[in-house]
Motif scaffolding. Structure first.
Motif, mmCIF file in Angstrom:
data_model
loop_
_atom_site.group_PDB
_atom_site.id
_atom_site.type_symbol
_atom_site.label_atom_id
_atom_site.label_comp_id
_atom_site.label_asym_id
_atom_site.label_seq_id
_atom_site.Cartn_x
_atom_site.Cartn_y
_atom_site.Cartn_z
ATOM 1 N N GLU A 77 0.673 -1.266 0.005
ATOM 2 C CA GLU A 77 -0.021 0.121 0.036
ATOM 3 C C GLU A 77 0.966 1.319 -0.221
ATOM 4 O O GLU A 77 2.039 1.274 0.526
ATOM 5 C CB GLU A 77 -0.814 0.040 1.212
ATOM 6 N N THR A 79 0.862 5.935 -0.601
ATOM 7 C CA THR A 79 0.531 7.272 -0.814
ATOM 8 C C THR A 79 1.277 8.007 -1.486
ATOM 9 O O THR A 79 2.577 8.077 -0.950
ATOM 10 C CB THR A 79 -0.224 7.778 0.490
ATOM 11 N N SER A 88 -2.692 14.408 -5.372
ATOM 12 C CA SER A 88 -2.323 13.317 -4.521
ATOM 13 C C SER A 88 -2.792 11.915 -5.210
ATOM 14 O O SER A 88 -3.780 11.944 -5.851
ATOM 15 C CB SER A 88 -2.808 13.443 -3.101
ATOM 16 N N LYS A 90 -3.509 7.380 -3.930
ATOM 17 C CA LYS A 90 -3.236 6.357 -3.241
ATOM 18 C C LYS A 90 -3.431 5.072 -3.863
ATOM 19 O O LYS A 90 -4.378 5.189 -4.741
ATOM 20 C CB LYS A 90 -4.485 6.596 -2.101
#
Length: 236
Positions: A77, A79, A88, A90
């Motif tokens: 995972e 970001t 941005s 994710k």
């Protein structure tokens, strides 16, 4: 946005697994990757440059491996953000490694990415086209590194450009010279009053006075022209 890709590599799963967990190797294979800092065995901080259309972003990505089953499965995972372009992202990625019959590895990847901000305004088609190009470049670089190369981009030979010589141009003869205009001849000036009285170029003033059938011719010297003029006024 969800992306699913498959890559066939001519290397056993153990070598492909080692490549995926080597920060320097992965940094050389992923297009746009500028740097990777290792925080721990499961955490990385990377700087990655991405350009879509007229927007260029430099994301600072924080990635963490949350699940692994060596050398078959990996889940991570991450970001990232770039405040300069107000964007941005994710992401959640999964990778499966399976040995191929006859040798080699099938690498299958499934990625879910959410892009927010200015970059998130692009349509799904544009984003997937960019992802496809990045995956293709990653595949070429990874295959080159597993084959013993450096993982740098492969140069495509460009055929030489043949320039044909232009046919010689015959010189153009200069235009014929234009004759210069001949200045008009000066018009003869009409002789003045006193010249007519003098009868041309003589030194006397000649005056003819007619009274009926009688004609009187008078010659005045030029020096006495004023007296002649006064006399003529008495006759008029």
């Amino acid at each position: 946005m969800e992306i699913e890709k498959t890559l066939l590599l001519d290397a056993p799963p153990a070598r492909v697994w080692a490549l995926l967990l080597d920060p320097n190797a992965m940094g050389a294979c992923v297009p746009g990757m500028e740097s990777i800092d290792v925080v721990s065995d499961d955490e990385y901080v990377a700087v990655m440059k991405v350009k879509i259309a007229f927007i260029s972003a430099r994301f600072k990505l924080k990635t963490r491996i949350v699940e692994r089953d060596e050398p078959r499965y990996l889940r991570a995972e991450g970001t990232g953000e770039d405040a300069s372009v107000a964007s941005s992202l994710k992401q959640n990625s999964e990778m499966w490694l399976q040995e191929r019959e006859g040798g080699g590895t099938e690498l299958r990847m499934k990625v879910k990415v959410d892009v927010l901000g200015r970059m998130g305004t692009f349509g799904l088609g544009v984003m997937k086209t960019k992802a496809d190009r990045m995956w293709d470049e990653f595949g070429v670089n990874a295959a080159a590194r597993l084959a013993g190369g450096t993982g740098a981009a492969v140069d495509v030979p460009v055929p030489p450009v043949v320039v044909e010589a232009a046919a010689p141009v015959e010189p153009v003869p200069p235009p014929p010279a234009r004759p210069e205009p001949t200045p008009p001849a000066a018009s003869a000036r009409r002789p003045g009053f006193w010249a007519r009285l003098r009868g041309g170029s003589g030194q006397d003033i000649r005056v003819e006075v007619r009274r009926g059938d009688t004609t009187i011719t008078v010659h005045w010297p030029v020096q006495a022209s004023q007296d002649c003029a006064a006399w003529l006024r008495t006759l008029v």
